[in-house]
Write an enzyme that holds these catalytic residues in place. Structure first.
Site, PDB file in Angstrom:
ATOM      1  N   ASP A   1      34.757  67.387   4.745  1.00  0.00           N
ATOM      2  CA  ASP A   1      33.870  66.230   4.662  1.00  0.00           C
ATOM      3  C   ASP A   1      34.650  65.056   5.261  1.00  0.00           C
ATOM      4  O   ASP A   1      35.838  65.193   5.569  1.00  0.00           O
ATOM      5  CB  ASP A   1      33.508  65.950   3.186  1.00  0.00           C
ATOM      6  CG  ASP A   1      32.637  64.719   3.028  1.00  0.00           C
ATOM      7  OD1 ASP A   1      31.674  64.569   3.800  1.00  0.00           O
ATOM      8  OD2 ASP A   1      32.912  63.881   2.144  1.00  0.00           O
ATOM      9  N   SER A   2      33.998  63.907   5.354  1.00  0.00           N
ATOM     10  CA  SER A   2      34.691  62.735   5.882  1.00  0.00           C
ATOM     11  C   SER A   2      35.681  62.158   4.877  1.00  0.00           C
ATOM     12  O   SER A   2      36.493  61.316   5.244  1.00  0.00           O
ATOM     13  CB  SER A   2      33.664  61.663   6.230  1.00  0.00           C
ATOM     14  OG  SER A   2      32.988  61.305   5.042  1.00  0.00           O
TER      15      SER A   2
ATOM     16  N   TYR B   1      31.357  59.120   8.482  1.00  0.00           N
ATOM     17  CA  TYR B   1      30.647  59.861   9.535  1.00  0.00           C
ATOM     18  C   TYR B   1      29.234  59.294   9.747  1.00  0.00           C
ATOM     19  O   TYR B   1      28.713  59.315  10.856  1.00  0.00           O
ATOM     20  CB  TYR B   1      30.502  61.332   9.131  1.00  0.00           C
ATOM     21  CG  TYR B   1      31.700  62.224   9.346  1.00  0.00           C
ATOM     22  CD1 TYR B   1      32.925  61.740   9.800  1.00  0.00           C
ATOM     23  CD2 TYR B   1      31.589  63.600   9.090  1.00  0.00           C
ATOM     24  CE1 TYR B   1      34.009  62.592   9.978  1.00  0.00           C
ATOM     25  CE2 TYR B   1      32.667  64.463   9.272  1.00  0.00           C
ATOM     26  CZ  TYR B   1      33.868  63.957   9.718  1.00  0.00           C
ATOM     27  OH  TYR B   1      34.929  64.802   9.903  1.00  0.00           O
ATOM     28  N   GLY B   2      28.650  58.847   8.647  1.00  0.00           N
ATOM     29  CA  GLY B   2      27.232  58.456   8.682  1.00  0.00           C
ATOM     30  C   GLY B   2      26.912  57.307   9.602  1.00  0.00           C
ATOM     31  O   GLY B   2      25.748  57.028   9.873  1.00  0.00           O
TER      32      GLY B   2
ATOM     33  N   CYS C   1      29.122  68.279   3.788  1.00  0.00           N
ATOM     34  CA  CYS C   1      28.710  66.961   4.268  1.00  0.00           C
ATOM     35  C   CYS C   1      27.337  67.111   4.919  1.00  0.00           C
ATOM     36  O   CYS C   1      27.166  67.915   5.842  1.00  0.00           O
ATOM     37  CB  CYS C   1      29.739  66.484   5.290  1.00  0.00           C
ATOM     38  SG  CYS C   1      29.302  64.971   6.132  1.00  0.00           S
TER      39      CYS C   1
ATOM     40  N   THR D   1      25.807  64.868   6.699  1.00  0.00           N
ATOM     41  CA  THR D   1      25.819  64.242   8.023  1.00  0.00           C
ATOM     42  C   THR D   1      26.380  65.207   9.067  1.00  0.00           C
ATOM     43  O   THR D   1      25.812  65.371  10.148  1.00  0.00           O
ATOM     44  CB  THR D   1      26.683  62.957   7.964  1.00  0.00           C
ATOM     45  OG1 THR D   1      26.268  62.188   6.829  1.00  0.00           O
ATOM     46  CG2 THR D   1      26.542  62.141   9.207  1.00  0.00           C
TER      47      THR D   1
ATOM     48  N   CYS E   1      23.813  62.780   0.326  1.00  0.00           N
ATOM     49  CA  CYS E   1      25.167  62.612   0.853  1.00  0.00           C
ATOM     50  C   CYS E   1      26.083  63.072  -0.267  1.00  0.00           C
ATOM     51  O   CYS E   1      25.870  62.698  -1.432  1.00  0.00           O
ATOM     52  CB  CYS E   1      25.418  61.142   1.198  1.00  0.00           C
ATOM     53  SG  CYS E   1      27.172  60.758   1.509  1.00  0.00           S
ATOM     54  N   THR E   2      27.084  63.870   0.065  1.00  0.00           N
ATOM     55  CA  THR E   2      27.919  64.456  -0.990  1.00  0.00           C
ATOM     56  C   THR E   2      28.797  63.411  -1.690  1.00  0.00           C
ATOM     57  O   THR E   2      29.385  63.694  -2.725  1.00  0.00           O
ATOM     58  CB  THR E   2      28.786  65.594  -0.429  1.00  0.00           C
ATOM     59  OG1 THR E   2      29.528  65.104   0.709  1.00  0.00           O
ATOM     60  CG2 THR E   2      27.936  66.775  -0.014  1.00  0.00           C
TER      61      THR E   2
HETATM   62  N1  DGL Z   1      29.672  62.877   2.562  1.00  0.00           N
HETATM   63  C1  DGL Z   1      28.949  62.845   3.756  1.00  0.00           C
HETATM   64  C2  DGL Z   1      27.542  63.325   3.670  1.00  0.00           C
HETATM   65  O1  DGL Z   1      27.256  64.176   2.865  1.00  0.00           O
HETATM   66  C3  DGL Z   1      29.212  61.803   4.808  1.00  0.00           C
HETATM   67  C4  DGL Z   1      29.588  60.469   4.371  1.00  0.00           C
HETATM   68  C5  DGL Z   1      30.015  59.605   5.532  1.00  0.00           C
HETATM   69  O2  DGL Z   1      31.134  59.785   5.968  1.00  0.00           O
HETATM   70  O3  DGL Z   1      29.210  58.777   5.971  1.00  0.00           O
HETATM   71  O4  DGL Z   1      26.699  62.912   4.406  1.00  0.00           O
END
Ligand code: DGL
Length: 262
Positions: A7-8, A39-40, A71, A73, A184-185
């Site tokens: 994940d990020s 990441y988003g 994740c 995203t 989002c996780t």
């Molecule tokens: N935890 C991620 C998700 O499920 C991404 C969060 C991010 O880095 O924006 O989308």
């Protein structure tokens, strides 16, 4: 069974928690790509490139049998390419729990919180098209820019985070939303604030347990016995709040830094 999970940042650990209570006798390698978080708010091409780099690293350094994209995203931006590139690998992705939300809502009003990239992605639209329409449902979609950063900084109960969430959630509360998809996780880490703001009885949909079960089914199909202890190794590509990790996992796990250039 060697499993790579990424994940990020801290968010994917909400999925790791479910995996740890489901999958036995495995080596679990977790990469928090904090160098590139969030990441988003990146482009699909950037997220795809990070996902490919991490997967290649897992394969070359740890010889993984399975990959969990913890994740939403990265799943939206990269899962198809990852499956085409590594057909032998067990690959499990993460998608907003639209289906369970539709099955459990009483008011027919469902809120979806996710990153801007997830909500703009084609995959999200396909998911909605596949499930909405089965019954009368109103979806209240809300992108939450900035929320992942607050969580990464350990500000899960901070007044600033509460104000952000109030701005997004109070309109939903007034409309009678009774079910919220945590798309989002990272967002399960602010569940208490979400519950506080929404006041009345609320279903919060998080897909960690479903992902862990799916991983176990696929692992068993490849002969995994599911016995013994599972060991967790955590790596980060940049800074990470180690205190949040132990709060989440329930014990102290050392974090090694990793550079993805091979
Ligand atoms: N935890 C991620 C998700 O499920 C991404 C969060 C991010 O880095 O924006 O989308």
């Amino acid at each position: 069974m060697k499993v790579g999970v990424f994940d990020s940042g801290l968010g994917g650990l909400t999925v790791v928690k479910s995996i740890l209570s489901t999958l036995k006798g495995a080596e679990l390698y977790y990469i928090a790509d904090t160098q590139h978080a969030p990441y988003g708010e990146k482009t699909q091409a950037e997220i795809l490139s990070y996902s490919l780099d991490i997967t290649r690293y897992f394969i070359e350094k740890h010889h993984i049998d399975a990959l969990v994209v913890a994740c939403n995203t990265a799943t939206s931006a990269a899962i198809e390419t990852l499956r085409e590139t590594y057909p032998e690998l067990i690959i499990v992705g993460t998608e907003p729990g639209i289906k369970p939300a539709i099955e459990t809502t009483r008011s027919g009003k469902v809120g979806v919180l996710a990153t801007p990239a997830t909500l703009q992605g084609e995959k999200y639209q396909q998911l909605v098209d596949a499930h909405v329409g089965k019954r009368e449902i109103s979806l209240y979609e809300q992108a939450c820019p900035g929320l992942v950063e607050q969580i990464e900084q350990g500000k899960t109960e901070h007044p600033e985070t509460e104000t952000m969430l109030r701005n997004w959630l109070e309109p939903m509360q007034k409309e009678g939303v009774d079910t919220i998809v945590l798309g989002c996780t990272h967002y399960p880490l602010v569940s208490s604030l979400i519950e506080k703001i929404m006041v009345h009885h609320l279903n919060l949909i998080h897909t960690g347990d479903a992902i862990a079960k799916r991983l176990l089914v696929l692992a068993r199909e490849k002969g995994h016995q599911n016995e013994g202890t599972t060991k967790l190794h955590i790596y980060a590509t940049g800074e990470i709040e180690e205190k949040s990790i132990s709060n989440l996992i329930g014990k102290k796990v050392p974090v090694s830094s990793v550079s993805l250039t091979l």
